[in-house]
Design a protein around this motif. Sequence first.
Motif, short mmCIF file in Angstrom:
data_model
loop_
_atom_site.label_atom_id
_atom_site.label_comp_id
_atom_site.label_asym_id
_atom_site.label_seq_id
_atom_site.Cartn_x
_atom_site.Cartn_y
_atom_site.Cartn_z
N ASP A 72 0.85 -1.19 0.00
CA ASP A 72 0.00 0.00 0.00
C ASP A 72 0.88 1.24 0.00
O ASP A 72 1.24 1.76 1.05
CB ASP A 72 -0.92 -0.02 1.23
N SER A 75 -2.89 5.57 -3.47
CA SER A 75 -4.31 5.72 -3.15
C SER A 75 -5.06 6.11 -4.42
O SER A 75 -4.47 6.21 -5.50
CB SER A 75 -4.50 6.78 -2.06
N SER A 84 -0.63 6.40 1.08
CA SER A 84 -1.34 5.17 1.43
C SER A 84 -2.78 5.46 1.82
O SER A 84 -3.13 6.58 2.20
CB SER A 84 -0.63 4.46 2.58
#
Length: 236
Positions: A72, A75, A84
């Motif tokens: 991660d 986004s 993230s």
Amino acid sequence: HSNTIQDNYYGISVGYLSRKGDNNIYHNNFINNTEHVFRGLPGRPPETLPTNTWDSGYPSGGNYWSNYTGVDLHSGSNQDETGSDSIGDTACAIDVNNTDRYPLMAPFSMFNAGTWNGTPCNIDVVSNSTVSKFQIEITQKMISFNVTGETGLGFCRVTIPNVIVQDLWQGNYSVLINGQPTDFRNWTDDTNTYIYFTYQHSEHEIIIIPEFTSPMILPLFMLATLIATILLKKKR
């Protein structure tokens, strides 16, 4: 949604026998199952399942899969924006018809937030920490909980219905870790507000409160909270 399916040989069977799809499966924790999704008996080639939906879009997200190996770092709905968001950057493929496009990076927890404008509401937390002591204090306009972890970077994504965000904070809020303001990222859709922040693991108290406009307001708020707590204990 909102199930933990853990320590089984097979986790979930969706459409294998009925051959019917069009199910929505999201915000579940699939943890330490030998096969998270049943696709046929051992020793036989896995069968392709009818098409189901395994997430509720972005930024709401999909399910937590304990064997997911993605990272991660990004986004956004295409996972191509900086920063993230507690959602894996790559999809979790089940078979050619079934994909969780937005797998969660940590287990999903749901907490009762009471009834707002006649509608029962929950506050959801995705975190790689153990979450405990969840409270929502309407009079003090405060949501609080504890996070506990052993080592490394901890993260939380808190999902709060917009009706609560507006009623408590008029859309403007601060996140405190052990009483100190911290940076956070946030997103909003038609239903919810999503707040993401990180910390170094140990045990921390997380508080979400109205946004402060003056450096003097935060100490006064903490003092008022302490006095109210003492008075409540004496009353009890």
